[in-house]
Design a protein around this motif. Sequence first.
Motif, PDB file in Angstrom:
ATOM      1  N   SER A 102      -0.580   4.599  -6.053  1.00 18.26           N
ATOM      2  CA  SER A 102      -0.788   4.672  -7.483  1.00 18.26           C
ATOM      3  C   SER A 102      -0.432   6.073  -7.936  1.00 18.26           C
ATOM      4  O   SER A 102      -0.413   7.018  -7.149  1.00 18.26           O
ATOM      5  N   CYS A 106       6.289   4.465 -19.774  1.00 14.84           N
ATOM      6  CA  CYS A 106       5.255   4.969 -20.665  1.00 14.84           C
ATOM      7  C   CYS A 106       4.575   3.767 -21.289  1.00 14.84           C
ATOM      8  O   CYS A 106       5.227   2.898 -21.838  1.00 14.84           O
ATOM      9  N   ARG A 107       3.274   3.697 -21.155  1.00 13.00           N
ATOM     10  CA  ARG A 107       2.555   2.588 -21.778  1.00 13.00           C
ATOM     11  C   ARG A 107       1.739   3.096 -22.943  1.00 13.00           C
ATOM     12  O   ARG A 107       0.964   4.031 -22.805  1.00 13.00           O
ATOM     13  N   LYS A 145      -0.062   6.331 -21.592  1.00 11.48           N
ATOM     14  CA  LYS A 145      -0.217   6.743 -20.211  1.00 11.48           C
ATOM     15  C   LYS A 145       1.060   6.445 -19.444  1.00 11.48           C
ATOM     16  O   LYS A 145       1.699   5.426 -19.697  1.00 11.48           O
ATOM     17  N   HIS A 157       2.935   5.041 -16.331  1.00  7.51           N
ATOM     18  CA  HIS A 157       2.576   4.023 -15.361  1.00  7.51           C
ATOM     19  C   HIS A 157       3.627   3.950 -14.275  1.00  7.51           C
ATOM     20  O   HIS A 157       4.818   3.877 -14.569  1.00  7.51           O
ATOM     21  N   PRO A 179       0.279  -3.241 -22.953  1.00  4.53           N
ATOM     22  CA  PRO A 179       1.018  -2.109 -23.492  1.00  4.53           C
ATOM     23  C   PRO A 179       2.015  -2.573 -24.541  1.00  4.53           C
ATOM     24  O   PRO A 179       2.606  -3.638 -24.415  1.00  4.53           O
ATOM     25  N   LYS A 230       5.110   1.929 -11.045  1.00  2.00           N
ATOM     26  CA  LYS A 230       5.097   0.679 -10.315  1.00  2.00           C
ATOM     27  C   LYS A 230       5.972   0.854  -9.084  1.00  2.00           C
ATOM     28  O   LYS A 230       7.163   1.152  -9.209  1.00  2.00           O
ATOM     29  N   ARG A 288      -1.185   9.191 -10.545  1.00  2.10           N
ATOM     30  CA  ARG A 288      -2.122   9.779 -11.506  1.00  2.10           C
ATOM     31  C   ARG A 288      -1.438  10.966 -12.144  1.00  2.10           C
ATOM     32  O   ARG A 288      -1.052  11.899 -11.439  1.00  2.10           O
TER      33      ARG A 288
END
Lengths: 127, 104
Positions: A89, B54-55, B78, B80, A2, B82, A91
């Motif tokens: 995770s 934000c990636r 996308k 992200h 990224p 963590k 989404r």
Amino acid sequence: MPTSSDNFMQTLTKADLITTVETTIAIENHLARSLVEDFFEIIAATLEQGEEVKLSGFGNFTLLKKKERLARNPKTGAKALVSARTVVSFRASPTLKRRFEELAHRMHDQALKKPPIKKPAKELAIT
Amino acid sequence: MLKSELVAHLANRNPKIREFLVKKGVDDIINRMIEALLDEKGRIELRGFGSLSCRYYGPRRAHNPRSGEFLTAAACAKPHFKAGRILKARIINAPIIEDNLDSV
């Protein structure tokens, strides 16, 4: 990998969320604090019990089962067994995804001078 | 768990705040987080929970594996998530309940 076209980053913290809630719904600070803290605590506790959390308009926190695997310590090269585990995770919801797409276009326009070339991913957004 | 259920839980735990305000508060938290991720290109850090960032992925050359034709895949971004150390530790032995897969 990224990349961010912008080094300037601001980090939103729990304190910012508390201030937001305190002003938007006009409640005392300690009530806002407990609301924000409970918000994340309930999500964490729900996930802990194995249930996924779906926040419409934002996204889903889903659980994934990982199998036991051999990994390496990148520094020493030593093998280590990583036990089977459950991980979380996130989404993004379709609406949030769309907004991120628009953001990507804006960021791309700003970074046009040096477009980085990336390896193809599994899902291709082809224009 | 859906947002409505989360609101109900929160209202239970915070009896001093009226339920419609709890509902609004939840929406405000979510909107503020979206705003932070998008408009400030920033990060969200929540102690004990995790961080969202934000990636940005630049445009790249891709090809259609069937026709071998080369294309340019558009830039994408996308969010992200963590998980934080504490959350990871709490989740590590969580069972997975499949019952609400179709409830949205």
